[in-house]
Design a protein around this motif. Structure first.
Motif, PDB file in Angstrom:
ATOM      1  N   CYS A  20       0.845  -1.192   0.000  1.00 24.92           N
ATOM      2  CA  CYS A  20       0.000   0.000   0.000  1.00 24.92           C
ATOM      3  C   CYS A  20       0.875   1.234   0.000  1.00 24.92           C
ATOM      4  N   LEU A  22      -0.184   3.942   1.480  1.00 22.43           N
ATOM      5  CA  LEU A  22      -0.496   4.627   2.736  1.00 22.43           C
ATOM      6  C   LEU A  22      -0.179   3.694   3.904  1.00 22.43           C
ATOM      7  N   ARG A  23      -0.251   4.224   5.099  1.00 18.57           N
ATOM      8  CA  ARG A  23       0.030   3.448   6.311  1.00 18.57           C
ATOM      9  C   ARG A  23      -1.019   3.790   7.365  1.00 18.57           C
ATOM     10  N   CYS A  24      -2.286   3.432   7.081  1.00 21.39           N
ATOM     11  CA  CYS A  24      -3.356   3.791   8.020  1.00 21.39           C
ATOM     12  C   CYS A  24      -3.090   3.137   9.372  1.00 21.39           C
ATOM     13  N   TYR A  26      -4.866   2.033  11.716  1.00 26.68           N
ATOM     14  CA  TYR A  26      -5.672   0.897  12.177  1.00 26.68           C
ATOM     15  C   TYR A  26      -5.521  -0.315  11.260  1.00 26.68           C
ATOM     16  N   CYS A  27      -4.730  -0.175  10.205  1.00 25.32           N
ATOM     17  CA  CYS A  27      -4.647  -1.251   9.215  1.00 25.32           C
ATOM     18  C   CYS A  27      -3.211  -1.734   9.041  1.00 25.32           C
ATOM     19  N   MET A  28      -2.330  -0.835   8.693  1.00 25.76           N
ATOM     20  CA  MET A  28      -0.969  -1.201   8.296  1.00 25.76           C
ATOM     21  C   MET A  28      -0.005  -0.110   8.770  1.00 25.76           C
ATOM     22  N   GLY A  67      -4.386  -4.475   0.818  1.00 27.40           N
ATOM     23  CA  GLY A  67      -3.493  -3.463   0.320  1.00 27.40           C
ATOM     24  C   GLY A  67      -4.214  -2.478  -0.611  1.00 27.40           C
ATOM     25  N   GLU A  68      -3.405  -1.736  -1.328  1.00 27.85           N
ATOM     26  CA  GLU A  68      -4.012  -0.782  -2.257  1.00 27.85           C
ATOM     27  C   GLU A  68      -3.948  -1.371  -3.661  1.00 27.85           C
ATOM     28  N   ASN A  96      -8.062   3.443  -1.795  1.00 27.68           N
ATOM     29  CA  ASN A  96      -7.953   4.662  -0.986  1.00 27.68           C
ATOM     30  C   ASN A  96      -8.104   5.900  -1.865  1.00 27.68           C
ATOM     31  N   ASN A 330      -4.686  -5.408   5.579  1.00 26.12           N
ATOM     32  CA  ASN A 330      -4.100  -5.246   4.234  1.00 26.12           C
ATOM     33  C   ASN A 330      -3.732  -6.594   3.631  1.00 26.12           C
TER      34      ASN A 330
END
Ligand code: SAM
Ligand code: SF4
Length: 334
Positions: A20, A22-24, A26-28, A67-68, A96, A330
């Motif tokens: 991904c 991004l690095r949210c 709550y996710c990754m 993932g993205e 995203n 992810n």
């Protein structure tokens, strides 16, 4: 095909990458991701073969996620391969949104007509539309640029907003915005986020945070019941009981997804395929069935067994009670 509890399984979610941009939190979150090597990830041909077998068993809708999904090179090409499979009715993508307005490196001739990106090429949104994607879900948890950068570990709100424009310009309709509710973070923005549906024909969906992977470490205060949406917006008009609403006079809708406070196991119609080639019959279970390397009758039988092994329901999920699955979101494909 029906599972052991009479549920018609017609929906396959495919995670096409665990990576991904991004690095949210709550996710990754930053620092905890261990990327799979490319050789461990299903090729486009393998994904299409599994999808075709699943369609043979009654799958009618496929959602590509990660993932993205848009960070995977050639992703529109995969969409074209899947949308061409006879029997598939819907091909959706959860993203995203940050890359939708970016230029597509290898646009088809069709996509090149009339869908220019800001920097002079065909947008990825246009390339997806051209490849037969029917609908997009775009994740957006806050409308505050600083908070967006914070929750996504460095993302830019502007990129998602441009992505939304690009989706509209490419001709996508019925786009959904996914906003995960996080206590102390965006519960004060319910009205602003719902307001995105006022002038646009989109559905803004508020999703309860599930205690999967990194989210489980955010503490009990991070979980906000989707009832808070109804409290924050008492004027909502109900369109479908406890699920779909509308702000008075709005063009679009407001949805509520309550996997924690109101489990929807009874109507679960989905299977998940992980990027490394395992079928997960249930998001919250550790049970996985390897389908990579299987073909024809063997592949069909493995998918059949996966459907038949779907549990009736998952265990109780509370902020203190972790899901059974060891994979992060992810790596499952949310
Ligand atoms: N990268 C894409 C995106 O963000 O839309 C697709 C993958 S992401 C895992 C899919 C969805 O799962 C996103 O809407 C994200 O907000 C949601 N998600 C991730 N972790 C979650 C959690 N713990 N609880 C609820 N939703 C979660
Ligand atoms: Fe990436 Fe989506 Fe996870 Fe955010 S929610 S880190 S965008 S996969």
């Amino acid at each position: 095909m029906k599972d052991s509890f009479g549920r018609e399984i017609d929906y396959l979610r495919i995670s096409i990458t665990d990576r991904c941009n991004l690095r949210c939190r709550y996710c990754m979150p930053q620092g905890v991701d261990v990327k799979k090597a490319h050789s461990e990830i299903l090729s486009f041909e393998e994904i299409a073969e599994i999808a075709e077998a699943a369609i043979g068993l009654g799958v009618r809708k496929i959602r590509l996620t990660g993932g993205e999904p848009l960070v995977r090179r050639g992703m529109p090409e995969l969409c074209g391969m899947l949308s061409a499979l006879p029997g598939l009715e819907e091909l959706c993508v959860t993203t995203n949104g940050t890359l939708l307005s970016a230029a597509c490196p290898f646009p088809s001739a069709n996509a090149a007509i009339g869908h220019q990106s800001g920097i002079g090429g065909v947008t990825l949104a246009a390339a997806l539309k051209d490849a037969g994607v029917t609908r997009l879900n775009i994740s957006l948890d806050t409308l505050d640029p600083e908070k967006y950068t914070k929750i996504t570990g460095g993302g830019r709100l502007e990129d998602v907003l441009l992505g939304l424009e690009a989706a509209d310009a490419a001709g996508f309709t019925g786009t959904k915005i996914n906003a995960v509710l996080i206590g102390g973070f965006n519960d004060s923005e319910i009205r602003d986020l719902a307001g995105l549906s006022t002038h646009r024909n989109i559905e803004v969906r508020f999703i309860e945070l599930m205690p999967v992977g990194a989210a489980a470490g955010l503490g009990a205060g991070a979980f906000i019941s989707s009832d808070e949406v109804l409290k924050a917006l008492p004027e909502l008009e109900e369109l479908e009981p406890a699920r779909l609403y509308r702000l008075p006079g709005a063009k679009g809708r407001v949805g509520i997804i309550s996997p924690i406070s109101c489990s929807f196991c009874g109507s679960c119609n989905r299977l998940r395929l992980t990027a490394d080639g395992y079928i997960k019959p249930c998001l919250h279970s550790d049970r996985e069935i390897k389908v990579r390397g299987l073909h024809s009758a063997e592949l069909e039988e493995a998918l059949r067994q996966a459907i038949l092994s779907k549990p009736k329901e998952h265990g109780r999920l509370t902020p203190g009670h972790m899901t059974e699955t060891k994979r992060s979101m992810n790596r499952i494909g949310g």
